[in-house]
Design an enzyme around this catalytic site. Structure first.
Site, mmCIF file in Angstrom:
data_model
loop_
_atom_site.group_PDB
_atom_site.id
_atom_site.type_symbol
_atom_site.label_atom_id
_atom_site.label_comp_id
_atom_site.label_asym_id
_atom_site.label_seq_id
_atom_site.Cartn_x
_atom_site.Cartn_y
_atom_site.Cartn_z
ATOM 1 N N LYS A 11 -8.749 -1.329 5.970
ATOM 2 C CA LYS A 11 -9.065 -1.720 4.591
ATOM 3 C C LYS A 11 -8.130 -2.821 4.088
ATOM 4 C CE LYS A 11 -9.319 2.704 3.768
ATOM 5 N NZ LYS A 11 -9.640 4.095 3.455
ATOM 6 N N HIS A 61 0.840 -1.198 0.000
ATOM 7 C CA HIS A 61 0.000 0.000 0.000
ATOM 8 C C HIS A 61 0.870 1.240 0.000
ATOM 9 C CE1 HIS A 61 -3.486 2.525 0.797
ATOM 10 N NE2 HIS A 61 -2.721 3.200 1.631
ATOM 11 N N ASP A 68 -15.417 2.525 8.285
ATOM 12 C CA ASP A 68 -14.409 3.471 7.801
ATOM 13 C C ASP A 68 -15.014 4.433 6.784
ATOM 14 O OD1 ASP A 68 -11.645 4.517 7.321
ATOM 15 O OD2 ASP A 68 -12.052 3.711 5.334
ATOM 16 N N SER A 116 -7.647 3.701 9.641
ATOM 17 C CA SER A 116 -8.444 3.725 8.415
ATOM 18 C C SER A 116 -7.762 2.903 7.306
ATOM 19 C CB SER A 116 -8.627 5.187 7.976
ATOM 20 O OG SER A 116 -9.109 5.275 6.659
HETATM 21 N N1 URA Z 1 -6.326 7.358 3.394
HETATM 22 C C1 URA Z 1 -7.220 6.584 4.032
HETATM 23 O O1 URA Z 1 -7.626 5.541 3.523
HETATM 24 N N2 URA Z 1 -7.663 6.965 5.234
HETATM 25 C C2 URA Z 1 -7.251 8.085 5.838
HETATM 26 O O2 URA Z 1 -7.686 8.369 6.931
HETATM 27 C C3 URA Z 1 -6.325 8.895 5.156
HETATM 28 C C4 URA Z 1 -5.869 8.492 3.944
#
Ligand code: URA
Ligand code: CA
Length: 433
Positions: free
Chosen positions: A187, A82, A161, A183
């Protein structure tokens, strides 16, 4: 439990229990806790922070708010990568085939997103016929056969989220490290990875502008991963100038192909080798980073990584001939050279502004509803530290509109040419494990 007590506890700087955090996430997701209490709670977190255990609990509660993808039918250690996002970041399209060629399965769920250019999905859709609608069975079969598949976001992943991110956006609570870290990690964990390699960008084109903040975010995310049993590491990398030379969807696919042929920009190639080595190592396909890097260099040199890109494109409906003939990708109608207005050295290239110049051409979306033009963008000819002569081309604007005054003015203003030579910024910073 009463939400008002949980808010008060965090407001006073106390540590929340797993039960209290779960109570909030469940209640907010199902609508029993209203926006005004959630807003106050987020602001309390913004000012008081959260320790590693609280961040782990917040992340897991958000994962549990929706589906969690089961990748157990795919053999091997599933390693995800990521990036916290930058300008001209084409690494995913390069790293997928690169580590797949070394035997690491890449089961990638990807998004479109907002920004200077499209997301990985948009970039791949610059390839005619390419589609990302695979059934779960097709997705798993393709990863087992080819070691590489990319699918659009499917199912109900981390609804907590989604709802919280929208609320943070309008309550000035986005830039809180515990909230960003949980956050992002929620994911990734919901998407089923066994191991995660994070590329945390730093500099003016990044979410985190200072190295100190980037390192703090990286530490938080690594601790969350370790806390929930997902092997996680992070690399801090420079985003004070765009990565590589190309910024734009089709243009970045071309740059990715060049890189897989061993003819890519130096910085982009090096970052892919560094991230890829970590992925091959945690994926269990090498015993040391040096060995992993050797494997990556080999699959570039012998053409097998490029070969996998072609097979992957074909498997998902696209024309694999683009790997040998990039003129088959969408082309912009106009190409305009931007010239240096002085002689000297490039000392600064403000990545965020250069990204905006690309977005104004239509390369990216400002809002979810915007359409993007896959052909347009900017190709830089110089990077920080390079010498330039007055009148020499420093960038080429690819556009489908004739009037590019605004993008051109932005490039002239945010690419600095000065007499004194400066060294290029250090590409790879700290490694956090
Ligand atoms: N990207 C995300 O997925 N979440 C955040 O809080 C900030 C950037
Ligand atoms: Ca690039």
């Amino acid at each position: 439990l009463r939400m008002v007590d949980v808010i008060e506890k965090k407001r006073n700087g106390e540590i929340l229990t797993q039960e209290e955090i779960r109570f909030f996430v469940e209640g907010y997701t199902n609508g029993t806790i209203p926006d005004y209490q959630a807003s106050a709670f987020l602001m309390a977190i913004y000012f008081q922070g959260m320790n590693a255990e609280e961040q782990g609990n917040l992340t897991l509660s958000m994962v549990e708010s929706g589906d969690r993808i089961d990748l157990s039918a795919i053999a091997g250690i599933k390693v995800d990568k990521h990036s916290t996002g930058g300008v001209g970041d084409t690494t995913t399209i390069i790293l997928g085939p690169l580590v797949a060629a070394c035997g690491v399965p890449v089961a990638k769920m990807s998004g479109r997103g907002l920004g200077h250019t499209g997301g990985t999905l948009d970039k791949l859709e610059a390839i005619e016929g390419f589609h990302i609608e695979l059934t779960n069975e097709e997705f798993i079969k393709q990863v087992n056969d080819l070691k590489l598949a990319v699918i659009g976001q499917s199912g109900n992943l981390t609804p907590a989220d989604k709802k919280l991110y929208s609320l943070r956006d309008v309550t000035a609570t986005v830039d809180s490290i515990p909230l960003i870290a949980s956050s992002i990690m929620s994911k990734k964990i919901a998407a089923g990875a066994n191991a995660i390699v994070l590329d945390v960008k730093t500099g003016n084109g990044a979410f985190m502008k200072t190295e100190e903040d980037s390192i703090a975010l990286a530490h938080s995310m690594v601790a969350i991963g370790q806390n929930v049993g997902v092997n996680t590491m992070a690399i801090i990398s420079d985003m004070s100038q765009p990565l590589g030379y190309a910024i734009g969807n089709s243009l970045e696919v071309i740059e990715a192909i060049q890189t897989l042929k061993g003819e890519g920009p130096k910085d982009l190639t090096e970052l892919c080798l560094v991230l890829g080595s970590q992925m091959v190592l945690v994926g269990g396909k090498a015993k040391t980073l040096e060995e992993a890097r050797g494997q990556l260099e080999k699959v570039i040199a012998d053409g097998s990584a490029l070969e996998i890109l072609g097979q992957f494109i074909e498997a998902q409906g696209g024309n694999p001939a683009i790997i040998h003939d990039t003129s088959l990708l969408p082309q912009a109608a106009f190409k305009t050279e931007v010239k240096a207005t002085a002689t000297g050295y490039i000392t600064k290239m403000e990545a965020d502004d250069i990204g905006i110049a690309a977005m104004l051409l239509g390369a990216g979306r400002a809002t979810k509803e915007d359409a993007i033009d896959l052909a347009v963008g900017i190709v830089l000819e110089k990077k920080i530290g390079d010498a330039v002569e007055i009148g020499e081309t420093i960038a080429v604007i690819h556009s489908n509109i004739e009037d590019i005054t605004q993008s051109k003015a932005i490039l002239q203003k945010h690419i600095f040419i000065e007499e004194k030579h400066v060294e290029p910024p250090r590409l790879i910073g700290k490694i956090i494990t």
